[in-house]
Design an enzyme around this catalytic site. Sequence first.
Site, mmCIF file in Angstrom:
data_model
loop_
_atom_site.group_PDB
_atom_site.id
_atom_site.type_symbol
_atom_site.label_atom_id
_atom_site.label_comp_id
_atom_site.label_asym_id
_atom_site.label_seq_id
_atom_site.Cartn_x
_atom_site.Cartn_y
_atom_site.Cartn_z
ATOM 1 N N THR A 147 38.317 6.555 29.413
ATOM 2 C CA THR A 147 38.052 6.005 28.074
ATOM 3 C C THR A 147 36.556 5.722 27.959
ATOM 4 O OG1 THR A 147 40.234 5.037 27.828
ATOM 5 C CG2 THR A 147 38.445 3.890 26.703
ATOM 6 N N ARG A 169 52.507 5.857 20.918
ATOM 7 C CA ARG A 169 51.973 4.667 21.594
ATOM 8 C C ARG A 169 50.518 4.430 21.180
ATOM 9 N NH1 ARG A 169 47.424 3.719 25.252
ATOM 10 N NH2 ARG A 169 47.971 1.978 26.592
ATOM 11 N N GLY A 189 47.138 2.076 22.102
ATOM 12 C CA GLY A 189 46.593 1.179 23.113
ATOM 13 C C GLY A 189 45.678 0.129 22.519
ATOM 14 N N ASP A 190 44.850 -0.430 23.367
ATOM 15 C CA ASP A 190 43.941 -1.496 22.932
ATOM 16 C C ASP A 190 42.688 -0.965 22.244
ATOM 17 O OD1 ASP A 190 43.272 -0.372 25.495
ATOM 18 O OD2 ASP A 190 41.769 -1.945 25.741
ATOM 19 N N THR A 224 38.095 -1.151 28.757
ATOM 20 C CA THR A 224 38.837 -0.005 29.277
ATOM 21 C C THR A 224 39.798 -0.486 30.350
ATOM 22 O OG1 THR A 224 38.677 2.043 30.562
ATOM 23 C CG2 THR A 224 36.867 0.497 30.829
ATOM 24 N N GLY A 225 40.969 0.133 30.384
ATOM 25 C CA GLY A 225 41.951 -0.273 31.388
ATOM 26 C C GLY A 225 43.351 -0.228 30.824
ATOM 27 N N GLY A 279 45.903 -0.707 28.645
ATOM 28 C CA GLY A 279 45.824 -1.116 27.246
ATOM 29 C C GLY A 279 46.780 -2.231 26.865
#
Length: 380
Positions: free
Chosen positions: A240, A268, A270-271, A291-292, A294
């Site tokens: 990301t 889906r 994510g964050d 990043t990671g 989410g």
Amino acid sequence: MRRRPLTWLIPALATAAAVTATVVLVPGGEGRDPDGRTAPAAHGERPAGKGKPDARDVVLAVHGGAGTALDRDKTTPEREKAYRGGLAEALKAGQKVLDKGGSSVDAVQAAVQRLEDNPLFNAGKGAVFTADAGHELDASIMRGSDLKAGAMAGVKSLRNPVAGARAVMDKSPHVLLSGEGADDFGARHGLKTVTQDYYWTQARWDALMAAKEAERGGKGGRKGSADSPAAVADAQSKGTVGAVAVDGRRDLAAATSTGGMTNKLPGRIGDSPLIGSGTYAKNSTVAASATGAGEVFIRGAATSTISNLMEFKGVGVATAAYEVIVKRLPGLGGDGGVIALAPNGEFDAPHSSPGMLHGYLTKDGKVVTKIFPDETPPNS
Ligand code: ASP
């Protein structure tokens, strides 16, 4: 009856004095001077943990994802050069904007677009695959001066989702568009469109296959070993991208873009496109891009919590980012990292994952890139 000595009164008075001093020192919990610089926190207010930023006088920073993908012993010099070069090119794209007196919003968009166009990273070209072998991209952008923001989720046909997010911010009354509506909006505003095969890369395809193999019970590689399908899929699903910047007017901005997680369910989100989770920018506190994992970053409201800690506890950027990323989020069951920039140029990049690819540019033009876990030790 013996009278109790009044020694208890001394600590009680001291506590009352400390409370009063705290109230006076941190009016409204701001802890900041009118310029938006972070004032030192009152004694006792600072959450324990890291206090010193990784770098000072930073004007622009980028990340290329948290994770374990780059192992110094297994990375060829060519590959190292490609990653460092990719991060540096993105920094230079943003620098060009800032050098001409451009805004931090334009700078983060330029930097992120460059990373989206680079197939090494999980955004734009090189985005990971969904469980049904498609691509659905998420992005967001935010301006710290007025808290304006734009985002897109589930993009399937825009070459640069961050440009779509920018168009939502500038040209619509909304913050977040998703799916077909997002793609159509981008196309109607003249953004470059692509077919799904544009995003394809062999590495991301292999990661999807490894994830499917892991789901089936993973024959290739020992369970838990670095070459197990689960580990390969995990390592290759990272990448990301994001950017944070401060411009000559001391306006902050942040942007994030991603293909999400390998093998994610279609639909889906994510964050990364969620303001306050993956991206946040507020002039008086911080510009942050995460990043990671989410889902964990959403549940922990990662980037807005960093801003809130700075605003309401009066702590500096390094302390706030460390508190959220290293101390709070792992308890929710996932790891990752953040790049966080305060308006005074203090920069920090804490992560709970073994590594996080990132780089920064200082106001005197120095470019620094960090790609190996030993250059960016976790928990420090
Ligand atoms: N945070 C991204 C997501 O959950 C993935 C990542 O940063 O690797 O979509």
